[in-house]
Design a protein around this motif. Structure first.
Motif, PDB file in Angstrom:
ATOM      1  N   TYR A 151       0.814  -1.212   0.000  1.00 58.40           N
ATOM      2  CA  TYR A 151       0.000   0.000   0.000  1.00 58.40           C
ATOM      3  C   TYR A 151       0.854   1.271   0.000  1.00 58.40           C
ATOM      4  O   TYR A 151       0.327   2.384  -0.167  1.00 58.40           O
ATOM      5  N   THR A 152       2.177   1.096   0.194  1.00 62.75           N
ATOM      6  CA  THR A 152       3.105   2.228   0.100  1.00 62.75           C
ATOM      7  C   THR A 152       4.276   1.854  -0.807  1.00 62.75           C
ATOM      8  O   THR A 152       5.426   2.204  -0.537  1.00 62.75           O
ATOM      9  N   CYS A 153       3.990   1.150  -1.881  1.00 65.25           N
ATOM     10  CA  CYS A 153       5.022   0.618  -2.775  1.00 65.25           C
ATOM     11  C   CYS A 153       5.854   1.738  -3.404  1.00 65.25           C
ATOM     12  O   CYS A 153       5.323   2.766  -3.830  1.00 65.25           O
ATOM     13  N   HIS A 154       7.181   1.513  -3.479  1.00 64.94           N
ATOM     14  CA  HIS A 154       8.097   2.507  -4.031  1.00 64.94           C
ATOM     15  C   HIS A 154       8.383   2.285  -5.517  1.00 64.94           C
ATOM     16  O   HIS A 154       9.191   3.005  -6.105  1.00 64.94           O
ATOM     17  N   TYR A 155       7.738   1.301  -6.119  1.00 64.79           N
ATOM     18  CA  TYR A 155       8.081   0.920  -7.489  1.00 64.79           C
ATOM     19  C   TYR A 155       6.947   1.171  -8.484  1.00 64.79           C
ATOM     20  O   TYR A 155       6.959   0.633  -9.578  1.00 64.79           O
ATOM     21  N   THR A 156       5.989   1.998  -8.102  1.00 64.68           N
ATOM     22  CA  THR A 156       4.827   2.246  -8.960  1.00 64.68           C
ATOM     23  C   THR A 156       5.040   3.488  -9.823  1.00 64.68           C
ATOM     24  O   THR A 156       4.290   4.461  -9.725  1.00 64.68           O
ATOM     25  N   SER A 157       6.057   3.439 -10.661  1.00 62.72           N
ATOM     26  CA  SER A 157       6.329   4.569 -11.547  1.00 62.72           C
ATOM     27  C   SER A 157       6.929   4.050 -12.835  1.00 62.72           C
ATOM     28  O   SER A 157       7.234   2.857 -12.974  1.00 62.72           O
ATOM     29  N   ILE A 158       7.136   4.935 -13.798  1.00 63.48           N
ATOM     30  CA  ILE A 158       7.747   4.569 -15.062  1.00 63.48           C
ATOM     31  C   ILE A 158       9.220   4.215 -14.876  1.00 63.48           C
ATOM     32  O   ILE A 158       9.820   3.520 -15.696  1.00 63.48           O
ATOM     33  N   HIS A 159       9.811   4.673 -13.796  1.00 62.59           N
ATOM     34  CA  HIS A 159      11.213   4.356 -13.509  1.00 62.59           C
ATOM     35  C   HIS A 159      11.291   2.930 -12.972  1.00 62.59           C
ATOM     36  O   HIS A 159      10.650   2.601 -11.975  1.00 62.59           O
ATOM     37  N   ARG A 160      12.088   2.084 -13.623  1.00 69.10           N
ATOM     38  CA  ARG A 160      12.117   0.662 -13.287  1.00 69.10           C
ATOM     39  C   ARG A 160      13.513   0.228 -12.875  1.00 69.10           C
ATOM     40  O   ARG A 160      14.517   0.808 -13.301  1.00 69.10           O
ATOM     41  N   ILE A 161      13.555  -0.811 -12.086  1.00 70.70           N
ATOM     42  CA  ILE A 161      14.829  -1.311 -11.574  1.00 70.70           C
ATOM     43  C   ILE A 161      15.356  -2.472 -12.410  1.00 70.70           C
ATOM     44  O   ILE A 161      16.527  -2.828 -12.345  1.00 70.70           O
ATOM     45  N   SER A 162      14.490  -3.057 -13.232  1.00 73.48           N
ATOM     46  CA  SER A 162      14.829  -4.264 -13.994  1.00 73.48           C
ATOM     47  C   SER A 162      15.325  -3.920 -15.403  1.00 73.48           C
ATOM     48  O   SER A 162      15.248  -2.783 -15.858  1.00 73.48           O
ATOM     49  N   ASP A 163      15.777  -4.958 -16.103  1.00 74.60           N
ATOM     50  CA  ASP A 163      16.176  -4.793 -17.504  1.00 74.60           C
ATOM     51  C   ASP A 163      14.963  -4.729 -18.426  1.00 74.60           C
ATOM     52  O   ASP A 163      14.967  -4.028 -19.436  1.00 74.60           O
ATOM     53  N   ILE A 164      13.921  -5.481 -18.076  1.00 70.37           N
ATOM     54  CA  ILE A 164      12.688  -5.525 -18.867  1.00 70.37           C
ATOM     55  C   ILE A 164      11.501  -5.479 -17.920  1.00 70.37           C
ATOM     56  O   ILE A 164      11.505  -6.132 -16.871  1.00 70.37           O
ATOM     57  N   THR A 165      10.496  -4.719 -18.287  1.00 72.54           N
ATOM     58  CA  THR A 165       9.238  -4.694 -17.546  1.00 72.54           C
ATOM     59  C   THR A 165       8.135  -5.246 -18.434  1.00 72.54           C
ATOM     60  O   THR A 165       8.020  -4.858 -19.600  1.00 72.54           O
ATOM     61  N   LEU A 166       7.338  -6.167 -17.882  1.00 76.50           N
ATOM     62  CA  LEU A 166       6.213  -6.760 -18.613  1.00 76.50           C
ATOM     63  C   LEU A 166       4.908  -6.467 -17.890  1.00 76.50           C
ATOM     64  O   LEU A 166       4.866  -6.412 -16.653  1.00 76.50           O
ATOM     65  N   ALA A 167       3.856  -6.274 -18.665  1.00 74.72           N
ATOM     66  CA  ALA A 167       2.536  -6.020 -18.093  1.00 74.72           C
ATOM     67  C   ALA A 167       1.475  -6.336 -19.131  1.00 74.72           C
ATOM     68  O   ALA A 167       1.778  -6.608 -20.300  1.00 74.72           O
ATOM     69  N   ASP A 168       0.219  -6.306 -18.701  1.00 70.69           N
ATOM     70  CA  ASP A 168      -0.891  -6.333 -19.644  1.00 70.69           C
ATOM     71  C   ASP A 168      -1.008  -4.953 -20.290  1.00 70.69           C
ATOM     72  O   ASP A 168      -0.923  -3.937 -19.606  1.00 70.69           O
ATOM     73  N   PHE A 169      -1.215  -4.922 -21.586  1.00 66.22           N
ATOM     74  CA  PHE A 169      -1.355  -3.635 -22.274  1.00 66.22           C
ATOM     75  C   PHE A 169      -2.841  -3.293 -22.348  1.00 66.22           C
ATOM     76  O   PHE A 169      -3.477  -3.376 -23.400  1.00 66.22           O
ATOM     77  N   TRP A 170      -3.398  -2.863 -21.206  1.00 64.48           N
ATOM     78  CA  TRP A 170      -4.836  -2.600 -21.139  1.00 64.48           C
ATOM     79  C   TRP A 170      -5.245  -1.423 -22.023  1.00 64.48           C
ATOM     80  O   TRP A 170      -6.349  -1.390 -22.549  1.00 64.48           O
ATOM     81  N   GLY A 171      -4.372  -0.428 -22.197  1.00 65.92           N
ATOM     82  CA  GLY A 171      -4.738   0.739 -22.985  1.00 65.92           C
ATOM     83  C   GLY A 171      -4.356   0.637 -24.447  1.00 65.92           C
ATOM     84  O   GLY A 171      -4.317   1.649 -25.151  1.00 65.92           O
ATOM     85  N   TYR A 172      -4.135  -0.580 -24.924  1.00 66.17           N
ATOM     86  CA  TYR A 172      -3.651  -0.795 -26.287  1.00 66.17           C
ATOM     87  C   TYR A 172      -4.661  -0.326 -27.337  1.00 66.17           C
ATOM     88  O   TYR A 172      -5.861  -0.581 -27.221  1.00 66.17           O
ATOM     89  N   LYS A 173      -4.136   0.346 -28.351  1.00 65.09           N
ATOM     90  CA  LYS A 173      -4.945   0.730 -29.515  1.00 65.09           C
ATOM     91  C   LYS A 173      -4.151   0.406 -30.769  1.00 65.09           C
ATOM     92  O   LYS A 173      -2.969   0.735 -30.863  1.00 65.09           O
ATOM     93  N   SER A 174      -4.798  -0.249 -31.707  1.00 68.52           N
ATOM     94  CA  SER A 174      -4.120  -0.593 -32.956  1.00 68.52           C
ATOM     95  C   SER A 174      -4.080   0.622 -33.881  1.00 68.52           C
ATOM     96  O   SER A 174      -4.953   1.488 -33.836  1.00 68.52           O
ATOM     97  N   ASN A 175      -3.023   0.678 -34.701  1.00 73.94           N
ATOM     98  CA  ASN A 175      -2.858   1.781 -35.647  1.00 73.94           C
ATOM     99  C   ASN A 175      -3.233   1.398 -37.073  1.00 73.94           C
ATOM    100  O   ASN A 175      -3.562   2.244 -37.887  1.00 73.94           O
ATOM    101  N   ASN A 176      -3.154   0.097 -37.366  1.00 74.08           N
ATOM    102  CA  ASN A 176      -3.483  -0.388 -38.708  1.00 74.08           C
ATOM    103  C   ASN A 176      -3.819  -1.868 -38.626  1.00 74.08           C
ATOM    104  O   ASN A 176      -3.826  -2.464 -37.549  1.00 74.08           O
ATOM    105  N   LYS A 177      -4.098  -2.473 -39.765  1.00 75.90           N
ATOM    106  CA  LYS A 177      -4.532  -3.866 -39.772  1.00 75.90           C
ATOM    107  C   LYS A 177      -3.442  -4.825 -39.312  1.00 75.90           C
ATOM    108  O   LYS A 177      -3.732  -5.919 -38.819  1.00 75.90           O
ATOM    109  N   ASP A 178      -2.163  -4.438 -39.448  1.00 86.16           N
ATOM    110  CA  ASP A 178      -1.063  -5.328 -39.065  1.00 86.16           C
ATOM    111  C   ASP A 178      -0.952  -5.518 -37.560  1.00 86.16           C
ATOM    112  O   ASP A 178      -0.512  -6.562 -37.088  1.00 86.16           O
ATOM    113  N   ASP A 179      -1.317  -4.487 -36.790  1.00 88.22           N
ATOM    114  CA  ASP A 179      -1.215  -4.609 -35.331  1.00 88.22           C
ATOM    115  C   ASP A 179      -2.597  -4.627 -34.667  1.00 88.22           C
ATOM    116  O   ASP A 179      -2.754  -4.257 -33.515  1.00 88.22           O
ATOM    117  N   LYS A 180      -3.577  -5.087 -35.408  1.00 89.60           N
ATOM    118  CA  LYS A 180      -4.948  -5.121 -34.893  1.00 89.60           C
ATOM    119  C   LYS A 180      -5.045  -6.019 -33.664  1.00 89.60           C
ATOM    120  O   LYS A 180      -4.487  -7.103 -33.626  1.00 89.60           O
TER     121      LYS A 180
END
Length: 329
Positions: free
Chosen positions: A261-290
């Motif tokens: 509830y007081t997490c220090h890692y809830t920002s765009i700044h990351r400690i890891s080499d790669i960050t993975l998540a669900d892309f909930w706000g994803y929007k496609s730009n064309n038919k290739d990335d639909k």
């Protein structure tokens, strides 16, 4: 007198315990089943290593390289289907294992407890796939990971929550060229004690042991939370999120570790080499990335090591650059 961080802000990363050569730290379960370290002052020699290793008391620096953002998913439809989002973790792990390395991540053990384990065989990789909404016990792997990094040239891909990555890096005291870390955008880690009660509740209702649980079962769409439970007697149950007590209390933040509830890692700044998540706000730009509604991973590449691994895995992925602003939607 040496003191660990207060229990209310301890993340349970176990770095202090792993770093103590005097065996002066003991681990106990608190009332909610979370592992909690404490110092045995009659054994402690006041060396202070535990304090220097604790990522709460001695924070690890965030990555400082310019981040790259992607929407991505596996081209293997079966892998994508059986992943929580797009299957990118599987493909990155596949690259590491086929090059002779090992992967460390969260898996269920035979008691349906979540713990970290190290695998080097592709047949075991499905054990690490999928979300596990219970705090993982990281103790079984910390010293073994360090041994692999210091005594071999094998690549190690380590996946965990941001606080677990921070604990690992502090325990290692340096960044190894053969270590690649993946953190997740974490909702918070639920109580193992409450999870045990949930397992007993299901066993009583079904008169059989629970042997498999999928927290993010893609019955119709990855955007709706479903769960699938398998029992020893062959019974299979599927829940919508609002009918599964575990998913419901998790999404309502009612069972998380106090430090979440007081997490220090809830920002765009990351400690890891790669960050993975669900892309909930994803929007496609064309038919290739639909968006085909089968699961989309958000990928943040935070370091040159992360970029290198992603580039080595691109032939198994669909990937589309996204701005950091788009990744935050």
């Amino acid at each position: 007198m040496i003191q660990l961080c207060d229990n209310s802000i301890c993340t349970g990363c176990m770095a202090c315990y792993a770093s103590c050569n005097q065996q002066a730290i003991e681990i106990q379960e608190n009332n909610f089943g979370f592992l909690q370290p404490s110092i045995k002052h009659d054994v402690c020699i006041e060396c202070g290593i535990c304090v220097k290793t604790c990522p709460v008391l001695s924070p690890s620096p965030f990555q400082k390289e310019k981040q790259k953002g992607f929407a991505s998913w596996s081209t293997n439809e079966n892998i994508r289907k059986n992943s929580s989002s797009g299957g990118v973790f599987y493909e990155l792990s596949h690259t590491i294992i086929t090059s002779g390395g090992v992967v460390c991540g969260a898996a269920f053990n035979e008691k349906m407890e979540v713990e970290h384990r190290i695998i080097s065989n592709l047949n075991e990789l499905p054990l690490l796939m999928g979300s596990k909404y219970v705090q993982s016990n990281i103790l079984p792997v910390l010293k073994e990971v360090k041994s692999i990094l210091t005594s071999t040239s094998h690549k190690v891909l380590f996946s965990g929550t941001p606080c677990q990555i921070a604990g690992l890096l502090n325990y290692l005291h340096k960044r190894y060229d053969n270590l690649i870390t993946i953190d997740i955008v974490c909702h918070g880690v639920p109580s193992p004690g409450l999870w045990h009660k949930y397992i007993r509740y299901q066993k009583t209702n079904q008169s059989s042991d629970l042997i498999s649980y999928k927290f993010r079962y893609k019955k119709k769409s990855w955007t709706f939370f479903h769960s699938q439970l398998l029992f020893k007697n062959g019974q299979k149950i599927e829940y919508n999120w609002f009918k599964d007590p575990w998913i419901r209390i998790f999404l309502q933040n009612k069972c998380l570790r106090e430090s979440c509830y007081t997490c220090h890692y809830t920002s765009i700044h990351r400690i890891s080499d790669i960050t993975l998540a669900d892309f909930w706000g994803y929007k496609s730009n064309n038919k290739d990335d639909k968006n085909t509604d089968k699961g989309i991973s958000l990928v943040l590449l935070n370091s040159s090591n992360g970029i290198s691994l992603f580039n080595s895995s691109k032939h198994k992925l669909k990937y589309f650059p996204r701005s950091l602003e788009a990744c935050l939607l």
